[in-house]
Write a protein that holds these residues in place. Structure first.
Motif, mmCIF file in Angstrom:
data_model
loop_
_atom_site.group_PDB
_atom_site.id
_atom_site.type_symbol
_atom_site.label_atom_id
_atom_site.label_comp_id
_atom_site.label_asym_id
_atom_site.label_seq_id
_atom_site.Cartn_x
_atom_site.Cartn_y
_atom_site.Cartn_z
ATOM 1 N N ALA A 93 16.715 -69.928 56.139
ATOM 2 C CA ALA A 93 17.793 -69.315 55.377
ATOM 3 C C ALA A 93 18.417 -68.029 56.178
ATOM 4 O O ALA A 93 19.387 -67.580 55.923
ATOM 5 C CB ALA A 93 17.121 -68.747 53.869
ATOM 6 N N TYR A 94 17.489 -67.554 57.041
ATOM 7 C CA TYR A 94 18.060 -66.282 57.855
ATOM 8 C C TYR A 94 19.027 -66.597 58.823
ATOM 9 O O TYR A 94 19.842 -66.314 58.956
ATOM 10 C CB TYR A 94 16.707 -65.555 58.402
ATOM 11 C CG TYR A 94 17.165 -64.203 58.998
ATOM 12 C CD1 TYR A 94 17.930 -63.577 58.771
ATOM 13 C CD2 TYR A 94 16.588 -64.323 60.574
ATOM 14 C CE1 TYR A 94 18.390 -62.371 59.787
ATOM 15 C CE2 TYR A 94 16.998 -63.124 61.353
ATOM 16 C CZ TYR A 94 17.866 -62.190 60.954
ATOM 17 O OH TYR A 94 18.096 -61.240 61.522
ATOM 18 N N ALA A 95 18.407 -67.937 59.431
ATOM 19 C CA ALA A 95 19.511 -68.390 60.451
ATOM 20 C C ALA A 95 20.796 -68.865 59.895
ATOM 21 O O ALA A 95 21.720 -68.665 60.665
ATOM 22 C CB ALA A 95 18.756 -69.823 61.132
ATOM 23 N N ARG A 96 20.743 -69.447 58.718
ATOM 24 C CA ARG A 96 22.046 -69.549 57.904
ATOM 25 C C ARG A 96 22.910 -68.456 57.715
ATOM 26 O O ARG A 96 23.958 -68.403 58.012
ATOM 27 C CB ARG A 96 21.602 -70.234 56.391
ATOM 28 C CG ARG A 96 21.678 -71.839 56.518
ATOM 29 C CD ARG A 96 21.422 -72.268 55.376
ATOM 30 N NE ARG A 96 21.852 -73.804 55.121
ATOM 31 C CZ ARG A 96 21.991 -74.267 53.896
ATOM 32 N NH1 ARG A 96 21.714 -73.646 52.762
ATOM 33 N NH2 ARG A 96 22.073 -75.692 54.047
ATOM 34 N N LEU A 97 22.100 -67.425 57.231
ATOM 35 C CA LEU A 97 22.913 -66.425 56.896
ATOM 36 C C LEU A 97 23.552 -65.601 58.041
ATOM 37 O O LEU A 97 24.799 -65.233 58.418
ATOM 38 C CB LEU A 97 22.138 -64.988 56.313
ATOM 39 C CG LEU A 97 22.774 -63.862 55.912
ATOM 40 C CD1 LEU A 97 22.167 -63.359 54.711
ATOM 41 C CD2 LEU A 97 22.534 -62.660 57.054
ATOM 42 N N GLN A 118 15.997 -79.593 52.115
ATOM 43 C CA GLN A 118 16.738 -80.352 51.078
ATOM 44 C C GLN A 118 15.807 -81.529 50.273
ATOM 45 O O GLN A 118 16.388 -82.258 49.289
ATOM 46 C CB GLN A 118 17.784 -81.418 51.929
ATOM 47 C CG GLN A 118 17.364 -82.479 52.855
ATOM 48 C CD GLN A 118 16.905 -82.090 54.111
ATOM 49 O OE1 GLN A 118 16.897 -80.704 54.546
ATOM 50 N NE2 GLN A 118 16.888 -82.940 55.032
ATOM 51 N N LEU A 119 14.656 -81.736 50.616
ATOM 52 C CA LEU A 119 13.824 -82.394 50.128
ATOM 53 C C LEU A 119 13.207 -81.886 48.576
ATOM 54 O O LEU A 119 13.071 -80.501 48.574
ATOM 55 C CB LEU A 119 12.750 -82.828 50.714
ATOM 56 C CG LEU A 119 13.163 -83.766 52.035
ATOM 57 C CD1 LEU A 119 11.909 -84.111 52.903
ATOM 58 C CD2 LEU A 119 14.069 -85.030 51.803
ATOM 59 N N SER A 120 13.064 -82.676 47.675
ATOM 60 C CA SER A 120 12.425 -82.213 46.393
ATOM 61 C C SER A 120 10.929 -81.763 46.706
ATOM 62 O O SER A 120 10.265 -82.136 47.687
ATOM 63 C CB SER A 120 12.293 -83.238 45.565
ATOM 64 O OG SER A 120 11.448 -84.083 45.821
ATOM 65 N N ALA A 179 25.344 -78.009 58.931
ATOM 66 C CA ALA A 179 24.151 -77.957 59.683
ATOM 67 C C ALA A 179 24.168 -76.675 60.937
ATOM 68 O O ALA A 179 25.099 -76.434 61.271
ATOM 69 C CB ALA A 179 23.753 -79.169 60.332
ATOM 70 N N LEU A 180 22.989 -76.264 61.035
ATOM 71 C CA LEU A 180 22.883 -75.312 62.307
ATOM 72 C C LEU A 180 23.234 -76.087 63.496
ATOM 73 O O LEU A 180 23.199 -77.158 63.580
ATOM 74 C CB LEU A 180 21.555 -74.525 62.170
ATOM 75 C CG LEU A 180 21.200 -74.067 60.733
ATOM 76 C CD1 LEU A 180 19.753 -73.591 61.103
ATOM 77 C CD2 LEU A 180 21.802 -72.555 60.682
ATOM 78 N N GLN A 206 19.041 -80.757 59.540
ATOM 79 C CA GLN A 206 19.544 -79.380 59.282
ATOM 80 C C GLN A 206 20.274 -78.912 60.605
ATOM 81 O O GLN A 206 20.374 -77.616 60.911
ATOM 82 C CB GLN A 206 18.386 -78.470 58.933
ATOM 83 C CG GLN A 206 18.279 -78.887 57.724
ATOM 84 C CD GLN A 206 19.217 -78.833 56.364
ATOM 85 O OE1 GLN A 206 20.078 -77.836 56.592
ATOM 86 N NE2 GLN A 206 19.093 -79.610 55.283
ATOM 87 N N THR A 207 20.473 -79.797 61.723
ATOM 88 C CA THR A 207 21.039 -79.309 63.041
ATOM 89 C C THR A 207 21.890 -80.400 63.647
ATOM 90 O O THR A 207 21.655 -81.536 63.440
ATOM 91 C CB THR A 207 19.939 -79.124 64.043
ATOM 92 O OG1 THR A 207 20.347 -78.358 65.255
ATOM 93 C CG2 THR A 207 18.893 -80.067 64.160
ATOM 94 N N THR A 208 23.022 -79.849 64.308
ATOM 95 C CA THR A 208 23.633 -80.922 64.880
ATOM 96 C C THR A 208 23.192 -80.718 66.446
ATOM 97 O O THR A 208 23.814 -81.528 67.394
ATOM 98 C CB THR A 208 25.222 -80.254 65.176
ATOM 99 O OG1 THR A 208 25.549 -78.948 65.471
ATOM 100 C CG2 THR A 208 25.803 -80.232 63.501
#
Length: 239
Positions: A93-97, A118-120, A179-180, A206-208
């Protein structure tokens, strides 16, 4: 918090602990990783020297405050994020921010002991259990020292922080976003009952950039039981 400050370090490693864990989890790492790496560990409210401060139980509140507290100290040089279990979620979450606010992002995101966000959720919800049942679940998870679990006085002191950590985990709701672009490496324990290889492999979404999966011996807390192996893997990546 840095156990061994290294102002001339080539790279900084910023670490986030699991639920109930603190910066002390990473104290030994500074002496065991290459000398051109500075190890830093986040000490969240509600634990260690911040035990009397109100702990966070919502990631949406934690991440902006975390970014403000860290400020611009990582803007001037390369850094890598590492998080285990709850810490992996915080690091992500920090990397996303950082990405969303146009700040310098990590050279690499290292996630450990947690299924892709993204998984339950597949672990029993425990944050609202009665005290005795909550302590027994902590004992079964294996991350809390037995001498603490058997000390009612200490448990009364640390229980609010523990419950808040698990509430943060239990209440997390994934929000789709691009994605990051940094590489991501996911680590897991082969005997972890709740974090399986498929759940770790899903971090690739979550990454390209490049993605790697490393499975190590041990259960959910392999970062302790297989610490030497994990640090060898990290040293290779950080090189």
């Amino acid at each position: 918090m840095s156990p061994r400050p290294r102002p001339d370090a080539r790279l900084r490693l910023l670490c986030f602990a699991y639920a109930g864990g603190g910066s002390a989890v990473f104290t030994d790492w500074a002496a065991k990783l290459p000398e051109d790496i500075e190890v830093n560990a986040v000490r969240l409210p509600g634990r260690e020297s911040r035990i009397l401060q109100r702990p966070y139980d919502d990631l949406r509140e934690l991440i902006p405050d975390l970014a403000e507290a860290i400020g611009d100290r990582y803007d001037s040089g390369p850094f890598v994020l590492f998080g285990h279990s709850m810490g992996a979620l915080i690091a992500f979450a920090y990397a996303r921010l950082l990405r969303d606010t146009g700040r310098r992002g990590p050279e690499h995101l290292l996630v450990s002991g947690r299924r892709a966000p993204q998984l339950s959720h597949n672990r029993p919800v425990i944050h609202d259990l009665p005290d005795d049942a909550f302590v027994e679940r902590l004992r079964a998870l294996g991350g809390t020292p037995e001498d603490l679990l058997n000390n009612p006085r200490v448990m009364r002191l640390i229980m609010p922080g523990l419950r808040s950590d698990f509430r943060l985990n239990d209440a997390y709701a994934y929000e789709p976003a691009p994605a990051l672009d940094c590489p991501v490496t996911a680590f897991g324990g082969r005997e972890d009952r709740h974090v399986d290889e498929a759940g770790l492999a899903a971090w690739a979404e979550q990454t390209t950039g490049p993605f790697a999966l490393r499975m190590l011996p041990g259960g959910h807390f392999f970062l302790h039981s297989a610490q030497e192996r994990l640090l060898r893997e990290l040293a290779g990546i950080l090189a």
